[in-house]
Design an enzyme around this catalytic site. Structure first.
Site, mmCIF file in Angstrom:
data_model
loop_
_atom_site.group_PDB
_atom_site.id
_atom_site.type_symbol
_atom_site.label_atom_id
_atom_site.label_comp_id
_atom_site.label_asym_id
_atom_site.label_seq_id
_atom_site.Cartn_x
_atom_site.Cartn_y
_atom_site.Cartn_z
ATOM 1 N N HIS A 41 0.790 -1.229 -0.066
ATOM 2 C CA HIS A 41 0.123 -0.181 -0.034
ATOM 3 C C HIS A 41 0.911 1.254 -0.155
ATOM 4 C CE1 HIS A 41 -3.805 2.037 1.468
ATOM 5 N NE2 HIS A 41 -2.955 3.074 1.023
ATOM 6 N N GLU A 66 -11.237 3.327 6.099
ATOM 7 C CA GLU A 66 -10.271 4.187 6.775
ATOM 8 C C GLU A 66 -10.731 5.237 7.651
ATOM 9 O OE1 GLU A 66 -8.002 6.491 3.815
ATOM 10 O OE2 GLU A 66 -6.476 6.875 4.985
ATOM 11 N N HIS A 110 1.098 5.148 -2.425
ATOM 12 C CA HIS A 110 0.828 5.858 -3.459
ATOM 13 C C HIS A 110 2.181 6.564 -3.623
ATOM 14 C CE1 HIS A 110 -3.301 5.869 -2.415
ATOM 15 N NE2 HIS A 110 -2.649 5.506 -0.999
#
Ligand code: ADE
Ligand code: ZN
Length: 338
Positions: A17, A200, A19
């Site tokens: 995970h 989240e 970005h």
């Protein structure tokens, strides 16, 4: 340094995970702004860092989209991605699954091909020179309309060799997975695997929608799953991995104290959590720092760390053969290091 900390540093790890735009360090942000003549509201590194105080996800996203405005050329995306991969090689990360946000760039006039070619140039180089394998996952920005996601999907369909899956990120509340059910149906028809940020900030219902409507193969974050015992039971039974991001959770107030992080409850509930960095430049740490932060706060023992390390490979999208060889390497390391 304590044994367990050295173990964490040296342990072969996978990041699931991340970005790529969230790896833009303040130094590179200012250098690219100069190189590309982009105006930023920051003059110094300290100015940039002072902006990194977030009370929630949206606060962060505003700064994140502003930061990525300095990325314009293929070379910029290459430099960004290679800098991340070189750091990961130093942290003994041997496999990465990277998100990118094409709509954050195409909306500014940067072409899809510019973004993708810069990133894949660096991934190809890292495979040869750093022995880091990778998968690329293209995210749809969920605050934008469905038709723009469809347009982005059609660009991805021309580059299937380079894009393994699709994901869903950006502002969660008010943008449920159901908004993208049709886009994800089409993506799966085109052969992409699917993942989604869910739970989240959003409720457990969004995790359920990600499973039932988007047919995700992994849950990104998913912290709020613990509010729903049936859902915990269901996800635990499938063995599906969840990509947990401790420093992100702290900096975005998903947890107000690392000592209250639900990671151990997740392990004890039979879930398959993994440790990841999300947007390391903005949240104060890459893979090793995330492991160390949560290990220290929760006093995780060696068996728990080994479980998290193993989960990073079992939860990855490596082929069965590559997964087996990564797990063998991981087990050999555990045996030797102990
Ligand atoms: N985009 C980058 N980081 C994100 C996060 N933690 N949640 C949602 N969208 C994101
Ligand atoms: Zn994320």
């Amino acid at each position: 340094m304590a044994f367990i900390q050295r173990f964490i540093e040296k342990m072969p790890k996978a990041e699931l995970h991340l970005h790529i735009e969230g790896t833009l360090e303040p130094e590179m942000m200012l250098a690219l702004a100069r190189r590309n003549n982009v105006k930023l509201p920051y003059q110094t590194i300290e100015d940039v860092k002072a902006a990194y105080r977030f009370s929630c996800l949206q606060d962060f996203l505003d700064v994140y989209y502003l930061g990525m405005s300095v990325l314009l050329t293929r070379q910029d995306f290459y430099d960004l991605t290679l800098a991340y991969l070189e750091k990961m090689a130093r942290q003994n990360v041997i496999h990465v699954e990277i998100f990118f946000d094409p709509q954050g760039h195409t909306s500014r006039g940067v072409s899809f091909d510019t973004v993708l070619s810069g990133i894949t140039d660096a991934l190809d180089q890292a495979k040869c020179d750093l022995k880091i394998s990778s998968r690329l996952i293209m995210c749809f920005l969920r605050h934008l309309p469905e038709d723009e996601a469809f347009e982005t999907l059609s660009s991805a369909c021309k580059c299937k060799d380079h894009i393994y899956g699709v994901g869903l990120d950006s502002s969660e509340n008010g943008h449920p997975p159901s908004k993208f059910q049709r886009v994800f149906d089409q993506a799966r028809k085109e052969g992409f695997i699917t993942v989604a940020h869910a739970g989240e900030e959003g409720p457990p219902e969004y995790i359920r929608q990600a499973l039932d409507l988007l047919h995700v193969q992994r849950i990104d974050h998913g912290n709020r799953i613990l509010e729903d015992a049936d859902l915990v039971h269901r996800v635990a039974k499938t063995g599906m991995a969840m990509t947990i991001c401790p420093l992100s959770n702290l900096r975005l107030n998903v947890v107000d104290d690392m000592k209250k992080h639900p990671l151990r409850q997740m392990l004890n509930a039979g879930l398959c959590p993994t440790i990841n960095s999300d947007d390391p430049s903005y949240f104060g740490g890459y893979m090793t720092e995330n492991y160390l932060a949560v290990q220290t706060a929760l006093d995780l023992d060696l068996d728990e760390i080994k479980q998290l390390g193993r989960n990073s490979f079992t939860g990855s999208f490596l082929s069965t053969r590559d997964k087996q060889s990564a797990l063998q390497r991981f087990d050999d390391f555990c045996q030797k290091f102990s």
